[in-house]
Design a protein around this motif. Structure first.
Motif, mmCIF file in Angstrom:
data_model
loop_
_atom_site.group_PDB
_atom_site.id
_atom_site.type_symbol
_atom_site.label_atom_id
_atom_site.label_comp_id
_atom_site.label_asym_id
_atom_site.label_seq_id
_atom_site.Cartn_x
_atom_site.Cartn_y
_atom_site.Cartn_z
ATOM 1 N N THR A 1 45.962 33.940 -71.236
ATOM 2 C CA THR A 1 45.243 34.660 -70.181
ATOM 3 C C THR A 1 43.742 34.675 -70.457
ATOM 4 O O THR A 1 42.928 34.442 -69.550
ATOM 5 C CB THR A 1 45.773 36.103 -70.069
ATOM 6 N N ALA B 1 40.855 32.884 -68.243
ATOM 7 C CA ALA B 1 39.746 33.675 -67.701
ATOM 8 C C ALA B 1 38.406 33.059 -68.084
ATOM 9 O O ALA B 1 37.492 32.966 -67.250
ATOM 10 C CB ALA B 1 39.839 35.110 -68.192
ATOM 11 N N ALA C 1 38.852 41.544 -63.700
ATOM 12 C CA ALA C 1 39.922 40.822 -64.407
ATOM 13 C C ALA C 1 40.375 41.607 -65.623
ATOM 14 O O ALA C 1 41.569 41.662 -65.927
ATOM 15 C CB ALA C 1 39.433 39.432 -64.816
#
Length: 120
Positions: free
Chosen positions: A14, A18, A39
């Motif tokens: 993740t 990102a 986010a």
């Protein structure tokens, strides 16, 4: 595969995704900071949900284990008792069938002796 290894891999993936998105988007600095904050918040919420679900799963497994420890011995004992009852209820029939088989064998032996005596 351990759950901690899985979640570490998930978190690493993740973060890598990102970072890749941040560097490949043509946004201004303030837009990027806003996106990063959003986010980050989403990631924290998602991670919190996953953590809650894992804890619920652990609780469910422990409850199921406890219930199985309490239920299975009683069920096994019930099956044993049912089998013993079945054996006791069928015992007279077994004895009767053994006697009938013995009588049939004796009758066959007598018949064989009679036939052998008539053939002489």
């Amino acid at each position: 595969m351990k759950a901690s290894t899985f979640f570490l891999g998930l978190a690493t993936g993740t973060v890598a995704a990102a970072i890749t998105v941040l560097y490949s988007t043509p946004k201004s600095g303030s837009e990027i900071r806003t996106s990063v904050k959003s986010a980050s918040t989403d990631f924290k919420e998602t991670f919190g949900d996953i953590k809650l679900k894992v804890n619920n799963l652990k609780h469910s497994i422990s409850s199921l284990t406890k219930e199985a420890k309490e239920t299975v011995p009683g069920a096994v004992e019930g099956i044993k008792q049912s089998f013993e009852n079945w054996q006791q209820s069928t015992e007279p029939n077994r004895i009767r069938l053994e006697k009938e088989l013995t009588a049939i064998q004796d009758a066959l032996e007598n018949l064989e002796q009679t036939i052998a005596a008539h053939q002489k």
